[in-house]
Scaffold this active site. Structure first.
Site, PDB file in Angstrom:
ATOM      1  N   GLY A 119       0.829  -1.086  -0.050  1.00  0.00           N
ATOM      2  CA  GLY A 119       0.084  -0.056   0.119  1.00  0.00           C
ATOM      3  C   GLY A 119       0.854   1.421  -0.017  1.00  0.00           C
ATOM      4  N   CYS A 136      -3.528  22.963  18.499  1.00  0.00           N
ATOM      5  CA  CYS A 136      -3.287  23.273  20.068  1.00  0.00           C
ATOM      6  C   CYS A 136      -2.871  22.132  20.683  1.00  0.00           C
ATOM      7  CB  CYS A 136      -4.508  24.073  20.679  1.00  0.00           C
ATOM      8  SG  CYS A 136      -5.297  25.246  19.808  1.00  0.00           S
TER       9      CYS A 136
END
Length: 447
Positions: free
Chosen positions: A305, A374
């Site tokens: 993949g 954050c």
């Protein structure tokens, strides 16, 4: 007047070389010093589609599919959709002759909507729900990989016709990958361990169900494996198990799926798995194991993949601010971060970064490319060299982001996920549009 102003063509020659180990094959630097992929300037992508954006080189991805077919002409190559799956990607890989490996009802739906032949689909998952098994059964997928005792009974009880299945076996091989992606060791959630007879018990249970047609075994050793010897070890163990099944039950299994996990470079000095070396290791191990156990050679399946999609992708960001901490680091803050690339926070992954919109003759500076979220750990690249004259509005490009970026992306801080923009032959097109705040609000119930 500078030398570059007199001879603008020197810009590309003076730009640091873009290492082909980490950038898409179609990557170049144009006469303006801009990085281009498949003939499209990344700065133009940023202007047209906004930032951050995932950029995907279609021909690079297709080329890696062809390489697998060339290096492993006798094997089945099944693209692992969990790395990156859209309708377009599903179409590209199947047009290049690959089968498709999915591990959820959602991935299956994407594949089917792209027109993928269900007989060329392998259904994975360690905790497939009854609904997902029903979807796979209804679609007529070629093989279902069984991962638990519960799943064996659940699938068998719901079938009205025979279904080809593989049993996922855990061979007990430590491929020395990050603990979060080490799937070949015994003590983890996937498959039936060879140890303590658990794989043998799974075989007995499957053979006791007349509608389950056991055609082979499956194993997966982990991710980012760079040593082909681990796959050779797996071949010896798995063929030995197949020979034991023949001895115990008189059944000759014809398929051996060795999974994926083929390591790629994220930075120029990273090790990677050489496919020719892998092909030789598997071939030699098959010869030795089949001779040792006098077992007929099974058909091999590989499930790459990341190794197909990873290097086809580049993510572009725009610099928002540059912050110099006295006695500390310099932070180049961009408008994306851990919501579009969580691998740094999850695995400590490390990336290359380049200035994409212009050539700079400024001295390099060691900086940290920080995300917008954050969290103090929201850092995309630590201690990388970038030109010291970076400023807000510049475009940065991070290569090697084709796999496990879109598929792992989140909406942390209510930031929408980036678009995927395909590039080919000097043209761009949007495969997935940017997720907006309006999209997020649509999921909310009315007050």
């Amino acid at each position: 007047m500078t030398l570059l102003e007199i001879f603008p063509s020197l810009r590309s020659a003076m730009t640091p070389r873009l290492d082909p180990a980490v950038w898409p094959d179609g990557t170049h630097v144009d006469d303006h010093g801009r990085i281009t992929v498949a003939g499209v300037a990344l700065a133009d992508i940023a202007d047209q589609y906004g930032t951050p954006s995932y950029v995907l080189d279609e021909m690079d991805l297709r080329g890696r599919c062809r390489t697998y077919r060339e290096v492993f002409p006798e094997a089945e190559i099944a693209y692992a959709g969990k790395a990156l799956l859209t309708r377009a990607v599903a179409s590209w890989v199947t047009e290049e002759g690959l089968a498709l490996d999915v591990c959820s009802a959602g991935e299956l739906a994407i594949a089917l909507s792209a027109g993928v032949d269900p007989r060329r689909i392998i259904m994975h998952g360690n905790a497939k729900t009854p609904a997902e098994l029903a979807a796979a059964r209804t679609a007529g997928v070629g093989r279902i990989v069984l991962d638990s005792v519960t799943e064996i009974a659940l699938l068998a009880s719901s079938l009205t016709r025979r279904q080809n299945v593989l049993i996922r076996v855990t061979p007990g091989i430590d491929a020395h990958t990050h603990p979060a992606v080490a799937t070949g060791v015994t003590d983890q959630k996937f498959g039936f361990p060879l140890a303590h007879g658990q794989a043998d018990d799974a075989v007995r249970r499957v053979l006791g169900q007349p509608r389950l047609n056991l055609v082979g075994l499956h194993c997966h050793l982990g991710s980012q494996i760079t040593d082909a010897a681990h796959f050779a070890t797996a071949v010896h163990l798995m063929v030995g198990q197949m020979a034991q099944i023949r001895l115990d039950h008189g059944l000759i299994l014809t398929e051996l799926d060795l999974g994926g996990g083929h390591g790629i470079c994220y930075r120029p000095d990273d090790p990677q798995l050489d496919l020719s070396t892998l092909a030789g290791a598997i071939e030699n191990a098959l010869d030795e194991a089949c001779a040792r156990y006098r077992f007929p050679r099974p058909r091999i399946t590989l499930e790459p993949g990341r190794a197909v999609a990873g290097r086809a992708g580049v993510t572009v960001y725009r610099v928002v601010s540059v912050k110099h901490i006295t006695g500390g680091r310099t932070f180049v803050c961009v408008d994306g971060g851990m919501s579009d690339n969580p691998r740094v926070a999850l695995y400590g992954a490390r990336y290359s970064v380049a200035l994409a919109n212009r050539h700079s003759s400024a001295a390099p500076a060691v900086v940290t490319v920080a995300g917008r979220h954050c969290e103090s750990g929201d850092e995309l690249a630590v201690d990388v060299e970038l030109p010291s004259d970076l400023h807000p509005g510049d475009v940065l490009a991070v290569p090697g982001t084709g796999a496990y970026h879109h598929s792992l992306a989140s909406t942390y801080n209510a930031v929408g996920r980036p678009p995927i923009v395909a590039v080919r032959d000097g043209r761009s097109r949007e495969l997935i549009r940017r997720e907006t705040v309006e999209d997020l609000l649509r999921r909310e119930a009315s007050r």
